[in-house]
Design a protein around this motif. Structure first.
Motif, PDB file in Angstrom:
ATOM      1  N   ALA A 115       0.807  -1.220   0.000  1.00 43.58           N
ATOM      2  CA  ALA A 115       0.000   0.000   0.000  1.00 43.58           C
ATOM      3  C   ALA A 115       0.843   1.275   0.000  1.00 43.58           C
ATOM      4  CB  ALA A 115      -0.940   0.009   1.199  1.00 43.58           C
ATOM      5  N   ALA A 116       2.172   1.142   0.053  1.00 40.82           N
ATOM      6  CA  ALA A 116       3.041   2.332   0.036  1.00 40.82           C
ATOM      7  C   ALA A 116       2.755   3.136  -1.235  1.00 40.82           C
ATOM      8  CB  ALA A 116       4.502   1.922   0.098  1.00 40.82           C
ATOM      9  N   GLU A 117       2.493   4.410  -1.052  1.00 39.61           N
ATOM     10  CA  GLU A 117       2.097   5.261  -2.173  1.00 39.61           C
ATOM     11  C   GLU A 117       3.287   5.698  -3.017  1.00 39.61           C
ATOM     12  OE1 GLU A 117      -0.641   8.380  -1.285  1.00 39.61           O
ATOM     13  OE2 GLU A 117      -1.586   7.194   0.285  1.00 39.61           O
ATOM     14  N   PHE A 118       3.010   5.963  -4.293  1.00 40.91           N
ATOM     15  CA  PHE A 118       4.020   6.491  -5.203  1.00 40.91           C
ATOM     16  C   PHE A 118       3.310   7.105  -6.396  1.00 40.91           C
ATOM     17  CE2 PHE A 118       3.069   2.349  -6.855  1.00 40.91           C
ATOM     18  CZ  PHE A 118       3.223   2.448  -8.225  1.00 40.91           C
ATOM     19  N   ASN A 119       4.071   7.819  -7.225  1.00 42.30           N
ATOM     20  CA  ASN A 119       3.494   8.402  -8.433  1.00 42.30           C
ATOM     21  C   ASN A 119       4.543   8.497  -9.533  1.00 42.30           C
ATOM     22  OD1 ASN A 119       1.717   9.581 -10.218  1.00 42.30           O
ATOM     23  ND2 ASN A 119       1.719  11.565  -9.257  1.00 42.30           N
ATOM     24  N   CYS A 120       5.421   9.480  -9.481  1.00 43.45           N
ATOM     25  CA  CYS A 120       6.300   9.782 -10.618  1.00 43.45           C
ATOM     26  C   CYS A 120       7.511   8.857 -10.758  1.00 43.45           C
ATOM     27  CB  CYS A 120       6.772  11.232 -10.558  1.00 43.45           C
ATOM     28  SG  CYS A 120       8.071  11.552  -9.339  1.00 43.45           S
ATOM     29  N   LEU A 121       7.994   8.289  -9.687  1.00 41.79           N
ATOM     30  CA  LEU A 121       9.183   7.428  -9.659  1.00 41.79           C
ATOM     31  C   LEU A 121      10.463   8.150 -10.082  1.00 41.79           C
ATOM     32  CD1 LEU A 121       7.675   4.131 -11.124  1.00 41.79           C
ATOM     33  CD2 LEU A 121       7.981   4.766  -8.728  1.00 41.79           C
ATOM     34  N   GLN A 122      10.453   9.474 -10.009  1.00 38.53           N
ATOM     35  CA  GLN A 122      11.620  10.266 -10.411  1.00 38.53           C
ATOM     36  C   GLN A 122      12.079  11.235  -9.334  1.00 38.53           C
ATOM     37  OE1 GLN A 122      10.868  12.082 -14.214  1.00 38.53           O
ATOM     38  NE2 GLN A 122      10.080  10.190 -15.068  1.00 38.53           N
ATOM     39  N   GLY A 123      11.495  11.168  -8.146  1.00 44.62           N
ATOM     40  CA  GLY A 123      11.897  12.053  -7.059  1.00 44.62           C
ATOM     41  C   GLY A 123      11.437  13.477  -7.229  1.00 44.62           C
ATOM     42  N   GLU A 124      10.343  13.665  -7.976  1.00 43.29           N
ATOM     43  CA  GLU A 124       9.867  15.016  -8.269  1.00 43.29           C
ATOM     44  C   GLU A 124       8.517  15.362  -7.663  1.00 43.29           C
ATOM     45  OE1 GLU A 124       9.946  15.092 -12.524  1.00 43.29           O
ATOM     46  OE2 GLU A 124      12.128  15.205 -12.601  1.00 43.29           O
ATOM     47  N   CYS A 125       7.725  14.350  -7.245  1.00 43.15           N
ATOM     48  CA  CYS A 125       6.366  14.648  -6.791  1.00 43.15           C
ATOM     49  C   CYS A 125       6.183  14.562  -5.276  1.00 43.15           C
ATOM     50  CB  CYS A 125       5.361  13.740  -7.488  1.00 43.15           C
ATOM     51  SG  CYS A 125       5.362  12.032  -6.899  1.00 43.15           S
ATOM     52  N   GLY A 126       6.945  13.732  -4.596  1.00 42.52           N
ATOM     53  CA  GLY A 126       6.835  13.591  -3.154  1.00 42.52           C
ATOM     54  C   GLY A 126       5.782  12.620  -2.681  1.00 42.52           C
ATOM     55  N   ALA A 127       5.119  11.909  -3.581  1.00 46.79           N
ATOM     56  CA  ALA A 127       4.065  10.973  -3.173  1.00 46.79           C
ATOM     57  C   ALA A 127       4.597   9.837  -2.310  1.00 46.79           C
ATOM     58  CB  ALA A 127       3.356  10.407  -4.405  1.00 46.79           C
ATOM     59  N   CYS A 128       5.836   9.444  -2.497  1.00 44.34           N
ATOM     60  CA  CYS A 128       6.390   8.300  -1.769  1.00 44.34           C
ATOM     61  C   CYS A 128       7.217   8.717  -0.547  1.00 44.34           C
ATOM     62  CB  CYS A 128       7.228   7.430  -2.706  1.00 44.34           C
ATOM     63  SG  CYS A 128       8.659   8.271  -3.410  1.00 44.34           S
ATOM     64  N   VAL A 129       6.947   9.890  -0.013  1.00 39.45           N
ATOM     65  CA  VAL A 129       7.670  10.371   1.156  1.00 39.45           C
ATOM     66  C   VAL A 129       7.392   9.479   2.363  1.00 39.45           C
ATOM     67  CG1 VAL A 129       5.898  12.015   1.917  1.00 39.45           C
ATOM     68  CG2 VAL A 129       8.298  12.419   2.494  1.00 39.45           C
ATOM     69  N   ALA A 130       8.420   9.230   3.147  1.00 39.77           N
ATOM     70  CA  ALA A 130       8.281   8.444   4.380  1.00 39.77           C
ATOM     71  C   ALA A 130       9.030   9.161   5.498  1.00 39.77           C
ATOM     72  CB  ALA A 130       8.836   7.035   4.189  1.00 39.77           C
ATOM     73  N   THR A 131       8.570   8.955   6.712  1.00 41.51           N
ATOM     74  CA  THR A 131       9.216   9.536   7.882  1.00 41.51           C
ATOM     75  C   THR A 131      10.342   8.620   8.339  1.00 41.51           C
ATOM     76  OG1 THR A 131       7.183  10.612   8.563  1.00 41.51           O
ATOM     77  CG2 THR A 131       8.862  10.302  10.269  1.00 41.51           C
TER      78      THR A 131
END
Length: 95
Positions: free
Chosen positions: A39-55
């Motif tokens: 369920a880990a979120e993601f979007n662009c896969l290029q480090g440009e959108c921030g969707a896959c940010v984790a603490t």
């Protein structure tokens, strides 16, 4: 060991589940984390959108994204999983 090994391998502990995964040099942290936490979120896969940010709870991220500010990168409390790696042998994430 005080840094990720010479070939770029490191571990990620997913604190919420207790899972520990190994990220080899030829795979992204996001790809490996998604095997343990689909369920880990993601979007662009290029480090440009921030969707896959984790603490980051422990460890030292190696930031390779364009999302986090220099101040946020210096704080080391968040990581963009699709492109960033680790400077320490293990990262502990709030996932």
């Amino acid at each position: 060991m005080t840094s990720a090994d010479a070939v770029g391998r490191f571990e990620i502990e997913l604190r919420r589940t207790g899972a520990v995964v190994t990220v080899p040099p030829d795979r992204t942290a996001l790809a490996v984390v998604r095997e343990a936490a689909p369920a880990a979120e993601f979007n662009c896969l290029q480090g440009e959108c921030g969707a896959c940010v984790a603490t980051v709870l422990d460890g030292i991220p190696d930031h390779r994204d364009t999302v986090l500010s220099d101040r946020a990168k210096a704080a080391g409390k968040r990581i963009i999983l699709c492109v960033s790696r680790s400077r320490s042998p293990r990262l502990v994430l709030d996932l």
